[in-house]
Scaffold this active site. Structure first.
Site, PDB file in Angstrom:
ATOM      1  N   SER A 159      35.931  46.055  47.501  1.00  0.00           N
ATOM      2  CA  SER A 159      34.912  47.099  47.290  1.00  0.00           C
ATOM      3  C   SER A 159      34.247  47.387  48.634  1.00  0.00           C
ATOM      4  CB  SER A 159      33.850  46.559  46.318  1.00  0.00           C
ATOM      5  OG  SER A 159      32.711  47.387  46.294  1.00  0.00           O
ATOM      6  N   TYR A 171      28.132  40.174  42.691  1.00  0.00           N
ATOM      7  CA  TYR A 171      29.232  41.107  42.988  1.00  0.00           C
ATOM      8  C   TYR A 171      29.518  41.144  44.493  1.00  0.00           C
ATOM      9  CZ  TYR A 171      31.947  45.470  42.510  1.00  0.00           C
ATOM     10  OH  TYR A 171      32.933  46.429  42.528  1.00  0.00           O
TER      11      TYR A 171
HETATM   12  P1  NAD Z   1      36.710  49.002  34.587  1.00  0.00           P
HETATM   13  O1  NAD Z   1      35.598  48.380  33.817  1.00  0.00           O
HETATM   14  O2  NAD Z   1      37.217  50.337  34.186  1.00  0.00           O
HETATM   15  O3  NAD Z   1      37.966  48.037  34.637  1.00  0.00           O
HETATM   16  C1  NAD Z   1      37.844  46.641  34.749  1.00  0.00           C
HETATM   17  C2  NAD Z   1      39.104  46.052  34.195  1.00  0.00           C
HETATM   18  O4  NAD Z   1      38.976  44.626  34.247  1.00  0.00           O
HETATM   19  C3  NAD Z   1      39.327  46.443  32.728  1.00  0.00           C
HETATM   20  O5  NAD Z   1      40.693  46.671  32.520  1.00  0.00           O
HETATM   21  C4  NAD Z   1      38.860  45.202  31.988  1.00  0.00           C
HETATM   22  O6  NAD Z   1      39.510  45.052  30.741  1.00  0.00           O
HETATM   23  C5  NAD Z   1      39.279  44.127  32.963  1.00  0.00           C
HETATM   24  N1  NAD Z   1      38.607  42.855  32.744  1.00  0.00           N
HETATM   25  C6  NAD Z   1      37.287  42.611  32.650  1.00  0.00           C
HETATM   26  N2  NAD Z   1      37.085  41.309  32.370  1.00  0.00           N
HETATM   27  C7  NAD Z   1      38.309  40.730  32.295  1.00  0.00           C
HETATM   28  C8  NAD Z   1      38.768  39.433  32.010  1.00  0.00           C
HETATM   29  N3  NAD Z   1      37.912  38.431  31.758  1.00  0.00           N
HETATM   30  N4  NAD Z   1      40.095  39.218  31.994  1.00  0.00           N
HETATM   31  C9  NAD Z   1      40.976  40.210  32.221  1.00  0.00           C
HETATM   32  N5  NAD Z   1      40.602  41.467  32.491  1.00  0.00           N
HETATM   33  C10 NAD Z   1      39.286  41.727  32.521  1.00  0.00           C
HETATM   34  O7  NAD Z   1      36.221  48.976  36.088  1.00  0.00           O
HETATM   35  P2  NAD Z   1      36.867  49.554  37.441  1.00  0.00           P
HETATM   36  O8  NAD Z   1      35.817  50.369  38.068  1.00  0.00           O
HETATM   37  O9  NAD Z   1      38.198  50.138  37.193  1.00  0.00           O
HETATM   38  O10 NAD Z   1      36.983  48.217  38.290  1.00  0.00           O
HETATM   39  C11 NAD Z   1      38.205  47.665  38.690  1.00  0.00           C
HETATM   40  C12 NAD Z   1      38.020  46.916  39.990  1.00  0.00           C
HETATM   41  O11 NAD Z   1      37.629  47.831  41.003  1.00  0.00           O
HETATM   42  C13 NAD Z   1      36.934  45.844  39.937  1.00  0.00           C
HETATM   43  O12 NAD Z   1      37.343  44.697  40.650  1.00  0.00           O
HETATM   44  C14 NAD Z   1      35.774  46.529  40.623  1.00  0.00           C
HETATM   45  O13 NAD Z   1      34.886  45.609  41.202  1.00  0.00           O
HETATM   46  C15 NAD Z   1      36.494  47.353  41.658  1.00  0.00           C
HETATM   47  N6  NAD Z   1      35.702  48.458  42.211  1.00  0.00           N
HETATM   48  C16 NAD Z   1      35.287  49.478  41.408  1.00  0.00           C
HETATM   49  C17 NAD Z   1      34.535  50.505  41.978  1.00  0.00           C
HETATM   50  C18 NAD Z   1      34.062  51.687  41.162  1.00  0.00           C
HETATM   51  O14 NAD Z   1      33.272  52.467  41.686  1.00  0.00           O
HETATM   52  N7  NAD Z   1      34.491  51.861  39.941  1.00  0.00           N
HETATM   53  C19 NAD Z   1      34.218  50.475  43.332  1.00  0.00           C
HETATM   54  C20 NAD Z   1      34.655  49.417  44.105  1.00  0.00           C
HETATM   55  C21 NAD Z   1      35.404  48.422  43.527  1.00  0.00           C
END
Ligand code: NAD
Length: 257
Positions: free
Chosen positions: A139, A152
């Site tokens: 991130s 985080y």
């Molecule tokens: P999201 O909530 O859409 O997806 C998260 C995924 O992780 C989902 O598929 C969920 O089912 C899964 N998950 C959660 N807990 C779990 C567990 N215990 N076991 C297995 N799977 C699990 O969120 P996202 O925004 O797509 O985030 C995905 C990644 O991207 C994360 O690591 C997040 O930190 C990172 N990220 C997101 C953003 C953003 O702006 N959305 C920015 C930077 C980084």
């Protein structure tokens, strides 16, 4: 470019960025393994849809990324792992002196420890196959901080450090390990932060998006899951063979500030 014959495991991929990355890897020809902790018909239907539309093999394997044994079992059940995308992640926002201990532990387990377990289980398979790509979804918070996101930010800085270490341990092998650092992407994880932020700042949804979330993103646009998937595909391409141990920001200029 074709990733045909490669198997990609994407943790936390029944939604958001993980699902977007799985789609792009499948479009590039890789067989994909979707994962989450749930076991619903929708999870399996997502895999079936990817298989039907791209012609690759797509499976869904349930495994809870907060549990180390489950993380390792995911890789073992998949049977092979040429591309590992450590993506599963959750968020919780609170001042550090009020941060719930269970939330701290869950964030460190899912956002950081899971990548340790999956990487440890996948590396022997990559070595046997003579090729491997590890892509950690970190991130902008792996490179900078924001208040109220102690767990985080700690987990994401941790995964950037692990990325560098794994890259050094595999530097003389045909294996690379890199981290993608997205800025804000409008996924369910970000959607979930909007109502609380609206309350906290007494702002409308539009103002929260424009003046709080995208305030630090100079492009004033969300990054998309397709762009992140494309970046992951690039890291698996021949052009990226000498790219290892680094971070690629997809953040509209956030970390240039
Ligand atoms: P999201 O909530 O859409 O997806 C998260 C995924 O992780 C989902 O598929 C969920 O089912 C899964 N998950 C959660 N807990 C779990 C567990 N215990 N076991 C297995 N799977 C699990 O969120 P996202 O925004 O797509 O985030 C995905 C990644 O991207 C994360 O690591 C997040 O930190 C990172 N990220 C997101 C953003 C953003 O702006 N959305 C920015 C930077 C980084």
């Amino acid at each position: 470019m074709s990733l045909s014959g490669k198997t990609a495991i994407v943790t936390g991929s029944n939604s958001g960025i993980g699902l977007g990355v799985a789609w792009e890897l499948a479009r590039a020809g890789a067989d994909v393994v979707l994962n989450s902790f749930t076991n619903s018909p929708e999870d399996y239907a997502l895999a079936a849809q990817i298989a039907q539309e791209t012609g690759v093999e797509a499976r869904y394997i349930q495994a809870d990324m907060s549990n180390g044994d489950d993380c390792r079992a995911l890789i073992e059940k998949a049977g092979s792992c040429d591309i590992l995308v450590n993506n599963a992640g959750i968020q919780h926002v609170a001042p550090i002196d009020e941060f719930p201990v269970d939330k701290w532990n869950a964030i460190i387990a899912i956002n950081l420890n899971s990548a340790f377990h999956t990487t440890a289980a996948a590396l022997p398979m990559m070595r046997k196959a003579g090729w491997g790509r590890i892509v950690n979804i970190a991130s902008a918070h792996g490179l900078t901080a924001s208040p109220y996101k102690a767990a985080y930010v700690s987990a994401k800085h941790g995964i950037v450090g692990m990325t560098k270490t794994v890259a050094l341990e595999t530097a003389q092998e045909p294996i690379t390990c890199n981290a993608i650092c997205p800025g804000y992407v409008l996924t369910p994880l970000v959607e979930a932060q909007i109502p609380d932020t609206m309350k906290e700042y007494n702002m409308s949804r539009e103002d929260v998006i424009k003046n709080v979330m995208l305030e630090r993103q100079p492009s004033k646009q969300f990054a998309t899951v397709e762009q992140l998937g494309g970046t992951a595909v690039f890291l698996c391409s021949a052009a990226a063979e000498q790219i290892t141990g680094t971070t690629i920001s997809v953040d509209g200029g956030w970390t240039a500030l």
